[in-house]
Write an enzyme that holds these catalytic residues in place. Structure first.
Site, PDB file in Angstrom:
ATOM      1  CG  ASN A 162      -1.891   1.130   1.270  1.00  0.00           C
ATOM      2  OD1 ASN A 162      -1.778   2.093   0.515  1.00  0.00           O
ATOM      3  ND2 ASN A 162      -2.850   1.046   2.165  1.00  0.00           N
ATOM      4  CE  LYS A 185      -0.759   2.594   6.535  1.00  0.00           C
ATOM      5  NZ  LYS A 185      -2.202   2.784   6.888  1.00  0.00           N
ATOM      6  NE  ARG A 199      -5.917   2.482  -0.371  1.00  0.00           N
ATOM      7  CZ  ARG A 199      -5.791   3.648   0.259  1.00  0.00           C
ATOM      8  NH1 ARG A 199      -4.637   3.980   0.811  1.00  0.00           N
ATOM      9  NH2 ARG A 199      -6.810   4.487   0.337  1.00  0.00           N
ATOM     10  CG  HIS A 254     -11.458   5.388   2.588  1.00  0.00           C
ATOM     11  ND1 HIS A 254     -11.935   6.630   2.924  1.00  0.00           N
ATOM     12  CD2 HIS A 254     -10.118   5.460   2.697  1.00  0.00           C
ATOM     13  CE1 HIS A 254     -10.933   7.423   3.243  1.00  0.00           C
ATOM     14  NE2 HIS A 254      -9.810   6.725   3.115  1.00  0.00           N
ATOM     15  N   GLY A 274      -9.659   8.274   9.500  1.00  0.00           N
ATOM     16  CA  GLY A 274      -8.214   8.244   9.664  1.00  0.00           C
ATOM     17  C   GLY A 274      -7.656   9.544   9.148  1.00  0.00           C
ATOM     18  NE  ARG A 287      -6.642  13.458   1.637  1.00  0.00           N
ATOM     19  CZ  ARG A 287      -6.930  12.167   1.518  1.00  0.00           C
ATOM     20  NH1 ARG A 287      -7.808  11.771   0.615  1.00  0.00           N
ATOM     21  NH2 ARG A 287      -6.357  11.289   2.312  1.00  0.00           N
ATOM     22  CD  GLU A 289      -9.390   0.300  13.240  1.00  0.00           C
ATOM     23  OE1 GLU A 289      -8.314  -0.033  13.791  1.00  0.00           O
ATOM     24  OE2 GLU A 289      -9.616   0.114  12.026  1.00  0.00           O
ATOM     25  CG  ASN A 290      -6.808   3.177  17.710  1.00  0.00           C
ATOM     26  OD1 ASN A 290      -6.753   2.135  18.350  1.00  0.00           O
ATOM     27  ND2 ASN A 290      -6.425   3.247  16.439  1.00  0.00           N
ATOM     28  CD  GLU A 336      -7.475   0.311   3.840  1.00  0.00           C
ATOM     29  OE1 GLU A 336      -8.077   1.157   3.166  1.00  0.00           O
ATOM     30  OE2 GLU A 336      -6.457   0.571   4.517  1.00  0.00           O
TER      31      GLU A 336
END
Length: 396
Positions: free
Chosen positions: A8, A15, A86, A174, A203, A234, A324-325, A370
């Site tokens: 990715n 990644k 990706r 996404h 994210g 953005r 998530e966090n 992903e």
């Protein structure tokens, strides 16, 4: 024994994941190289061990070499026979993963203006992987593919119709993340899968998707990855009149305007010092508080809009790094959504638990993956042929 590598590649990071080649691939190692072209750093996770070191990675190719050296001890006895990438923008044509021939890569390069933060770097990652593994099949997996079945009213803009035929339409992004989340729900909560779900992928890049019976029917992102929610750097949704004003009245050159909208806006632009939600939450500056206020307001507004698209909502699912966090952000986003049956249990929310809701509408936190979606696609393409009957060549 054969293995699968997933890549990715972004503007400043790569990644990667190493998997065995199986119908449900097992992740052996994952990691990333951040800060490409600057102060680069390698993070590697192998079983319970974690490595984090500074590295020299001035280019995508150099970063891939760093990743390969780090993976080398874990690749003993493994032949990398497939590499999955990706690729953010698949345009009008790609609705399935595809083998990346040179012809297809040339066509994907034509889409770079539609995703300048991602597409050039995605394709640079493919070039680096082809050089490093010339015998491995290269598979492209597209973030736009999940949304290609949108109803027409959620796919078009109110412009002269000829532009729609030329590809000026709402693509959504996404998609790999939404693919994974809907797969988890289908497997673990089949009754919920039949219903109406809003998934919030929050994210550094952020979007939301309205999903009915596992299919995308609406997305906050449109023609480009600029639309919808404010993001790390953005802008999110903006009146096109502002863009025209900046060009015609303020004299901004298109390239300068593009740089501002992609790199200097969002949470960074509003706060004046960072686009990182963790730093904003830790700050006591007024500008940080205002940036968060705008972020949660826009998220709440989009949930309301997508619930109208779905004519109701049965579940709200958070995923992505923030989703998530960041419990405080989730809690603030759902404030006032009790009219949709949405509420949060504070204790479970603070634990990032699977079910965090306390109302009639389910509220969940499901970590996205992903890379696993990409690894699954590589296995399928390798073992079930390389032709996609649903993929058409429309670049002409």
């Amino acid at each position: 024994m054969t293995g699968i590598l997933t890549l990715n590649a972004g503007s400043s990071s790569i990644k990667f994941g190493l998997y065995n080649d199986a119908p449900e691939p097992e992740q052996l190692v994952d990691g990333q190289v951040d800060g490409i072209g600057g102060s680069a750093r390698l993070e590697l996770h192998a079983k319970a061990a974690k490595t984090s070191i500074d590295v020299d990675a001035p280019t995508q190719a150099a970063a891939l070499e760093v990743a390969m050296r780090a993976l080398s001890p874990h690749m003993s006895g493994l032949e990398i026979s497939g590499i999955g990438h990706r690729i953010v923008h698949g345009g009008m044509e790609f609705v399935e993963p595809v083998v990346l021939t040179q012809d297809i890569l040339d066509g994907l390069a034509e889409l770079e203006p539609l995703a300048p933060l991602h597409q050039p770097h995605n394709l640079a990652g493919v070039a680096a992987a082809r050089a490093a593994f010339p015998n491995a099949v290269q598979i492209g997996c597209f973030d736009t593919a999940f949304h290609r079945g949108h109803p027409w009213v959620n796919d078009t803009f109110a412009l002269p119709r000829s532009y729609y035929e030329q590809g000026i339409r709402r693509y959504g992004f996404h998609g790999l993340s939404y693919n994974y989340i809907t797969g988890v729900i289908a497997e673990r909560f089949p009754d919920l899968h039949k219903g109406r779900i809003i998934v919030a992928h929050l994210g550094n890049g952020a979007s939301m998707c309205a999903i009915r019976q596992g299919k995308s029917v609406g997305s906050t992102m449109g023609f480009s990855a600029l639309d919808g929610l404010p993001m790390g750097t953005r802008c999110g949704q903006i009146d096109p009149g502002v863009v025209l004003h900046l060009i015609t009245q303020k004299g901004m050159a298109p390239q300068d305007l593009m740089h501002m909208l992609y790199h200097e806006s969002g949470l960074l632009g509003l706060s004046g010092f960072t686009g990182d939600m963790r730093e904003l939450l830790a700050s006591d500056r007024k500008e940080a508080r205002q940036a968060i206020d705008y972020y949660v307001f826009r998220a709440r507004r989009e949930i309301g809009a997508l619930s109208a698209v779905l004519c109701g909502v049965d579940a709200l699912v958070f995923c992505g790094g923030v989703g998530e966090n960041a419990g405080p952000i989730r809690e603030r986003i759902v404030e006032g959504l009790d009219y949709l049956g949405i509420g949060i249990d504070p204790e479970r929310n603070s634990e990032n638990a699977l079910d965090i809701g306390n109302g009639r509408t389910r509220v969940m936190v499901i970590p996205t993956d992903e890379e696993r979606v990409i690894a699954r696609a590589v296995h399928r393409k390798k073992h079930h042929g390389t032709e996609d009957n649903t993929t058409r060549r429309l670049f002409a």
